[in-house]
Design a protein around this motif. Structure first.
Motif, PDB file in Angstrom:
ATOM      1  N   ASP A 185      -4.012 -10.174  -4.268  1.00  0.00           N
ATOM      2  CA  ASP A 185      -3.073  -9.053  -4.248  1.00  0.00           C
ATOM      3  C   ASP A 185      -2.206  -9.088  -2.994  1.00  0.00           C
ATOM      4  OD1 ASP A 185      -2.301  -6.275  -5.363  1.00  0.00           O
ATOM      5  OD2 ASP A 185      -2.865  -5.837  -3.287  1.00  0.00           O
TER       6      ASP A 185
ATOM      7  N   ARG B 217       1.848  -9.597  -3.356  1.00  0.00           N
ATOM      8  CA  ARG B 217       2.748  -8.529  -2.914  1.00  0.00           C
ATOM      9  C   ARG B 217       3.659  -8.998  -1.776  1.00  0.00           C
ATOM     10  NH1 ARG B 217       1.773  -3.851  -5.430  1.00  0.00           N
ATOM     11  NH2 ARG B 217      -0.237  -3.628  -6.485  1.00  0.00           N
TER      12      ARG B 217
ATOM     13  N   ASP C 137      -8.563  -8.959  -3.273  1.00  0.00           N
ATOM     14  CA  ASP C 137      -7.803  -8.565  -2.083  1.00  0.00           C
ATOM     15  C   ASP C 137      -6.880  -9.682  -1.614  1.00  0.00           C
ATOM     16  OD1 ASP C 137      -9.147  -6.179  -2.195  1.00  0.00           O
ATOM     17  OD2 ASP C 137     -10.419  -6.550  -0.445  1.00  0.00           O
TER      18      ASP C 137
ATOM     19  N   ALA D  22      -4.346  -9.735 -10.403  1.00  0.00           N
ATOM     20  CA  ALA D  22      -3.862  -9.403  -9.065  1.00  0.00           C
ATOM     21  C   ALA D  22      -2.665 -10.252  -8.656  1.00  0.00           C
ATOM     22  CB  ALA D  22      -4.988  -9.564  -8.046  1.00  0.00           C
TER      23      ALA D  22
END
Length: 304
Positions: free
Chosen positions: A90, A94, A87, A146
């Motif tokens: 990522d 992003r 998490d 990720a």
């Protein structure tokens, strides 16, 4: 440099942030609470990070992740280990990808682990080796994947495949020292399995090195220049503490006490620092004798 750090309150993150502040870098810490001075809020479990926090930064460093050795690896804690890493990675990757090229950080130093390789037996493995088949290997695979959105967006992504870091205040030494000082030092099983490790000072120096060397990207093994077996480690730690280490911890006992984590302690991992070596990195503590001597010396307190 302006550097944004996730995991800056952890064992390695706090020491790296302290080192970089002393060097004159501007550090912004990502926190999951109301932010104070030099901090910015994020919620990685919900994928929430304002890309503006990263805009204009020279580098982002992600060391976030739940402690591998803090608890038995129940099914629920395996999920915690995975989610806390995937998490956070990522969310950062992003957010980097959403920024226009002129505002995008040039570099992402992304934490990973030598657990990527699984059990390698007596075989030396460098960065090009494939992932193993253990839980940790699978965790590292999805963890590194990720970070791909940042790489696809043009950022230089360096995957820090870190070995256990030797320091008296951290794992694995901190829990071992009381036992060894009482004469209860013990090798694990036959002790012939190879151990991956790195001295704290060399890990910090390697992070500096990789921050500055813009031609380096992809996976990098943060491990010692020379490997040792569990038996060699056990004997040297006992020698430096001037205590005997005559015991053996059988595998079934470890399994009973540690559960699935015991398997990792018994695996052989002979990871070598191919990228660092070829790039000309110099280790201050390349062998287990000098690394343990440095780890056992009292160290000055960190600044805040």
């Amino acid at each position: 440099m302006r550097i944004v750090m996730a995991g800056a309150s952890g064992f390695l993150g706090a020491r790296l942030a302290d080192r970089w502040r002393r060097s004159g870098h501007d550090i912004t810490r990502l926190v999951r609470r109301p932010p104070g001075a030099g901090e910015a809020a994020w919620t990685p479990s919900q994928g929430r990070l304002d890309p503006a926090v990263l805009a204009g930064a020279d580098a982002v460093v992600n060391l976030a992740g739940a402690n591998i050795g803090a608890r038995r690896w129940t099914a629920s804690y395996r999920n915690v280990l995975r989610a806390s890493r995937v998490d956070s990675t990522d969310t950062i990757a992003r957010a980097i990808a959403k920024l226009p090229p002129g505002d995008r950080p040039r570099t992402l130093l992304q934490s990973s682990a030598v657990g990527w390789y699984g059990d390698t037996g007596d075989q030396e493995v460098a960065e090009e080796a494939p992932a193993g088949t253990t839980f940790l290997a699978d965790l590292c695979r999805v963890w590194e994947a990720a970070a791909r959105p940042a790489e696809d967006a043009g950022a230089r992504v360096v995957l820090l495949r870190t070995a256990p870091v030797l320091d008296r205040q951290g794992s694995p030494l901190k829990p071992l020292l009381p036992l060894f000082k009482l004469g209860g030092g013990a090798r694990i099983g036959g002790g012939r399995q190879w151990m991956a490790w790195i001295a704290l000072a060399d890990w910090l120096a390697a992070a500096d090195f990789l921050l500055e060397r813009e031609e380096l990207a992809g996976p990098v093994n943060l491990v010692s220049a020379q490997q040792c077996t569990n038996l060699e480690f056990t004997r040297e730690l006992a020698r430096q503490l001037r205590r005997p280490a005559l015991l053996t911890v059988p595998g079934p006992v470890l399994d009973l006490v540690l559960g699935e984590l015991a398997g990792e302690a018994q695996r052989s991992q002979r990871a070598i620092p191919g990228v660092l070596r070829d790039a000309g990195f110099s280790w201050a503590y390349p062998d287990i004798q000098s690394a343990l001597a440095a780890a056992l010396r009292p160290q000055p307190a960190m600044t805040r």
